[in-house]
Design a protein around this motif. Sequence first.
Motif, PDB file in Angstrom:
ATOM      1  N   PRO B 102      81.347  24.890 100.284  1.00 44.30           N
ATOM      2  CA  PRO B 102      81.511  25.465 101.617  1.00 44.30           C
ATOM      3  C   PRO B 102      80.194  25.381 102.373  1.00 44.30           C
ATOM      4  O   PRO B 102      79.142  25.253 101.770  1.00 44.30           O
ATOM      5  CB  PRO B 102      81.888  26.923 101.334  1.00 44.30           C
ATOM      6  N   PRO B 103      80.233  25.467 103.694  1.00 48.81           N
ATOM      7  CA  PRO B 103      78.994  25.345 104.476  1.00 48.81           C
ATOM      8  C   PRO B 103      77.981  26.445 104.163  1.00 48.81           C
ATOM      9  O   PRO B 103      76.784  26.208 104.222  1.00 48.81           O
ATOM     10  CB  PRO B 103      79.476  25.446 105.918  1.00 48.81           C
ATOM     11  N   SER B 104      78.449  27.660 103.876  1.00 48.86           N
ATOM     12  CA  SER B 104      77.535  28.755 103.590  1.00 48.86           C
ATOM     13  C   SER B 104      77.928  29.408 102.273  1.00 48.86           C
ATOM     14  O   SER B 104      79.090  29.418 101.893  1.00 48.86           O
ATOM     15  CB  SER B 104      77.566  29.785 104.732  1.00 48.86           C
ATOM     16  N   LEU B 105      76.930  29.939 101.595  1.00 52.32           N
ATOM     17  CA  LEU B 105      77.138  30.507 100.262  1.00 52.32           C
ATOM     18  C   LEU B 105      76.526  31.888 100.183  1.00 52.32           C
ATOM     19  O   LEU B 105      75.464  32.138 100.771  1.00 52.32           O
ATOM     20  CB  LEU B 105      76.476  29.610  99.204  1.00 52.32           C
ATOM     21  N   ALA B 106      77.176  32.771  99.443  1.00 48.95           N
ATOM     22  CA  ALA B 106      76.616  34.096  99.218  1.00 48.95           C
ATOM     23  C   ALA B 106      76.953  34.534  97.805  1.00 48.95           C
ATOM     24  O   ALA B 106      78.072  34.320  97.334  1.00 48.95           O
ATOM     25  CB  ALA B 106      77.182  35.106 100.215  1.00 48.95           C
ATOM     26  N   ALA B 107      75.976  35.135  97.136  1.00 47.77           N
ATOM     27  CA  ALA B 107      76.196  35.682  95.802  1.00 47.77           C
ATOM     28  C   ALA B 107      75.557  37.070  95.774  1.00 47.77           C
ATOM     29  O   ALA B 107      74.338  37.193  95.879  1.00 47.77           O
ATOM     30  CB  ALA B 107      75.586  34.787  94.728  1.00 47.77           C
ATOM     31  N   ALA B 108      76.406  38.096  95.668  1.00 50.11           N
ATOM     32  CA  ALA B 108      75.918  39.481  95.682  1.00 50.11           C
ATOM     33  C   ALA B 108      75.838  40.014  94.260  1.00 50.11           C
ATOM     34  O   ALA B 108      76.836  40.033  93.545  1.00 50.11           O
ATOM     35  CB  ALA B 108      76.841  40.352  96.526  1.00 50.11           C
ATOM     36  N   LEU B 109      74.637  40.427  93.861  1.00 50.17           N
ATOM     37  CA  LEU B 109      74.442  41.026  92.540  1.00 50.17           C
ATOM     38  C   LEU B 109      74.871  42.490  92.582  1.00 50.17           C
ATOM     39  O   LEU B 109      75.487  42.995  91.662  1.00 50.17           O
ATOM     40  CB  LEU B 109      72.978  40.905  92.128  1.00 50.17           C
ATOM     41  N   ASN B 110      74.520  43.164  93.623  1.00 49.44           N
ATOM     42  CA  ASN B 110      74.926  44.543  93.883  1.00 49.44           C
ATOM     43  C   ASN B 110      74.732  44.779  95.372  1.00 49.44           C
ATOM     44  O   ASN B 110      74.582  43.813  96.128  1.00 49.44           O
ATOM     45  CB  ASN B 110      74.135  45.531  93.023  1.00 49.44           C
ATOM     46  N   PRO B 335      90.620  25.042 112.009  1.00 51.25           N
ATOM     47  CA  PRO B 335      90.406  23.815 111.243  1.00 51.25           C
ATOM     48  C   PRO B 335      89.683  24.045 109.919  1.00 51.25           C
ATOM     49  O   PRO B 335      89.725  23.189 109.043  1.00 51.25           O
ATOM     50  CB  PRO B 335      89.568  22.963 112.189  1.00 51.25           C
ATOM     51  N   GLN B 336      89.011  25.158 109.810  1.00 52.65           N
ATOM     52  CA  GLN B 336      88.298  25.434 108.567  1.00 52.65           C
ATOM     53  C   GLN B 336      88.480  26.892 108.181  1.00 52.65           C
ATOM     54  O   GLN B 336      88.733  27.748 109.031  1.00 52.65           O
ATOM     55  CB  GLN B 336      86.796  25.179 108.744  1.00 52.65           C
ATOM     56  N   HIS B 337      88.299  27.167 106.924  1.00 48.33           N
ATOM     57  CA  HIS B 337      88.321  28.548 106.475  1.00 48.33           C
ATOM     58  C   HIS B 337      87.381  28.681 105.289  1.00 48.33           C
ATOM     59  O   HIS B 337      87.073  27.701 104.610  1.00 48.33           O
ATOM     60  CB  HIS B 337      89.734  28.989 106.070  1.00 48.33           C
ATOM     61  N   SER B 338      86.950  29.892 105.056  1.00 49.26           N
ATOM     62  CA  SER B 338      86.072  30.153 103.917  1.00 49.26           C
ATOM     63  C   SER B 338      86.908  30.253 102.646  1.00 49.26           C
ATOM     64  O   SER B 338      88.137  30.203 102.680  1.00 49.26           O
ATOM     65  CB  SER B 338      85.332  31.481 104.133  1.00 49.26           C
ATOM     66  N   ASP B 339      86.225  30.420 101.532  1.00 44.00           N
ATOM     67  CA  ASP B 339      86.941  30.728 100.297  1.00 44.00           C
ATOM     68  C   ASP B 339      87.639  32.076 100.467  1.00 44.00           C
ATOM     69  O   ASP B 339      87.169  32.951 101.191  1.00 44.00           O
ATOM     70  CB  ASP B 339      85.974  30.809  99.116  1.00 44.00           C
ATOM     71  N   LEU B 340      88.736  32.220  99.749  1.00 51.02           N
ATOM     72  CA  LEU B 340      89.457  33.490  99.746  1.00 51.02           C
ATOM     73  C   LEU B 340      88.674  34.458  98.865  1.00 51.02           C
ATOM     74  O   LEU B 340      88.283  34.111  97.750  1.00 51.02           O
ATOM     75  CB  LEU B 340      90.858  33.263  99.177  1.00 51.02           C
ATOM     76  N   VAL B 341      88.459  35.662  99.352  1.00 49.48           N
ATOM     77  CA  VAL B 341      87.775  36.689  98.576  1.00 49.48           C
ATOM     78  C   VAL B 341      88.817  37.728  98.171  1.00 49.48           C
ATOM     79  O   VAL B 341      89.387  38.401  99.017  1.00 49.48           O
ATOM     80  CB  VAL B 341      86.651  37.348  99.397  1.00 49.48           C
ATOM     81  N   SER B 386      81.058  32.551 105.409  1.00 44.83           N
ATOM     82  CA  SER B 386      81.690  32.964 104.160  1.00 44.83           C
ATOM     83  C   SER B 386      81.433  34.440 103.960  1.00 44.83           C
ATOM     84  O   SER B 386      80.485  34.999 104.523  1.00 44.83           O
ATOM     85  CB  SER B 386      81.090  32.193 102.977  1.00 44.83           C
ATOM     86  N   ILE B 387      82.267  35.068 103.165  1.00 44.29           N
ATOM     87  CA  ILE B 387      82.046  36.480 102.863  1.00 44.29           C
ATOM     88  C   ILE B 387      82.000  36.678 101.358  1.00 44.29           C
ATOM     89  O   ILE B 387      82.596  35.912 100.598  1.00 44.29           O
ATOM     90  CB  ILE B 387      83.127  37.401 103.479  1.00 44.29           C
ATOM     91  N   ALA B 388      81.265  37.685 100.957  1.00 45.85           N
ATOM     92  CA  ALA B 388      81.156  38.069  99.557  1.00 45.85           C
ATOM     93  C   ALA B 388      81.234  39.577  99.491  1.00 45.85           C
ATOM     94  O   ALA B 388      80.859  40.275 100.433  1.00 45.85           O
ATOM     95  CB  ALA B 388      79.849  37.563  98.955  1.00 45.85           C
TER      96      ALA B 388
END
Lengths: 176, 422
Positions: B102-110, B335-341, B386-388
């Motif tokens: 995806p164009p943007s990435l997020a990884a939340a530890l807490n 036309p685009q969507h983020s990953d499903l959370v 994107s959302i996380a």
Amino acid sequence: MVTATTTAELLERSVAGDRVAFERLFRPLYDDAFRLAAAMLSDASLAEDAVQEALFNAWRKLHTFRTGEDVRPWFLTIVANQCRSLRRARWWSVQRVAEVVAPSRHDPGSADRLDLEAALARLPRRARLLLVLRYYLDMSFEDIGAVVGASPTAVKSSTHRALVKLRSEWAPEVTD
Amino acid sequence: MDERELRRAFGAAFDASRPSAGAADRAFARVAEDEMRPYGTGRRLAGAAAVALALLVVATLLIARGALSAPRSTPAGLPAPPAAADRGWVGAAGVPLRNQPPPSLAAALNDRVVLAGLSGSGQLELTTDGGTTWTALHGPVGGPLFDLQWVDNDTALVSTDAGLYRFQRSTSGWTRMSSRNDLVRLDFADAVSGVAVTAAGDVVETQDGGRTLTTRDVGLHPVTWIQWVSNTRAWAAGPQGIAATRDGGATWSRQLSFHAPPGQAGQVTRAQVGFRDEANGFALFDFVSGPAVGFVVYHTADGGATWTPEGCTCAGGAPPDWLRGGAAAALPWAPQHSDLVVTGPSSASLVSNDVPMGTATICSTADSGRDWTCAAAPYEGGGPASIAQRGQLWWMVGRLGASGLLLATSPDAGATWTIRRP
């Protein structure tokens, strides 16, 4: 303390469906079970879930317990297996997170604690389990063997190798 | 450090962790509520025999249907897997396989520690104070990013165009774990063991932190998403459908297979699965037919035994009826969507990105994908976001023009947002 005689009685009554007897038998083991789960999962909330599930599994499987053996390693085996299952629980992998240590445990001044947790996390699961059982729960090699299904000699050797590996991953600060 | 000091170190590391008030009571209360009693010996033997017989009958039926065994060769009708050396994004028949990051990435530890990045530029930043301050991460990673994942409270894996790297938060150090530059999706259980999906749609597995990667047959190819929820249960999704394992990956069986009618124009280009537990999960399928694009959200409440198409963006013939089924046209087209959370057994969210318009819409469902509530994202003129989510806080990561990273947080499941940067 539950004596050997009452343990047998509680076990017999638990197998027969006596939930009160079951709680009397396993309540004293709850703290050790939680400590094991917390050390394996590095998450207090997950540890609670693991122990709760393990207790339920122990209740359902109590009829498989061999009379005369120590119930503590038998139960900790169930806890360890539940931790293993939970550790792969990646429902949140969609959100890109990992099992976490509760934020309140993050003392900015305790780099050694963080280092030990991080070093343990980098070990294979079995090595981590051996070290936690030996150096956190203070279990004998015999009891650890009962948990992991190995002879005391094999456990001693495996634990030593795990310790060597841990020391290579972890360099605590030395204070004079 | 002798053994006594070692024991003290373990105690110092873990003694602070305590169960919440009443945890033990709740655990035993669950046992007390169990309606089943432990079996006596006679009942145990009879019960075990009955279960064994039932399993034998079921197994016989399933083997006859060819559903139990993981296929050992490419089933007839499916395209042969691309060569391992092919890192291209192209799938069958020249139609682009959307197995790219995806164009943007997020990884939340807490709620305080988050990695956020833009896959195209490779911009990667870290916050450890809930988004108040951000530190740009530099190191051997300078090119495009593919995926981010925290594997413990100190270690993140970063998959890039230059290889797979391990980042240690305590030392800000980088270690290259693999030269593989085609790992587009990571799903690691810890710092040592995990799986990854490659650009060519293969699934690879490692037991040494990524140094050694071995291809695994999951009964489906190409794969664009894989997710484990336990040591034994996992799902893999791709344009051909969904496959699942119940035995830690030893065998895989198809849960969902798509059969396009002859002459069908267009195809499924990407699939994603997201499971909350072993029973409840979502799947998202993208369909492209020329200029027409659309996607369908499926849901299962029985571990994938049944998958029901629930909601879709349905316009211009995409997705077609055989993919859409009875899904309601409940999602706004983009036309685009983020990953499903996936946020709950029946709830999930995603960001619909109308890139040409520079707008984004956050859509959420609470009824397995049938109905969606959408609200404008808290920015204008931004690129795909994107959302996380972890704990109470939701994080949004996007690209905002020349300002680079856009980062926002929401304490109320997306109802309100606070822009953290720029």
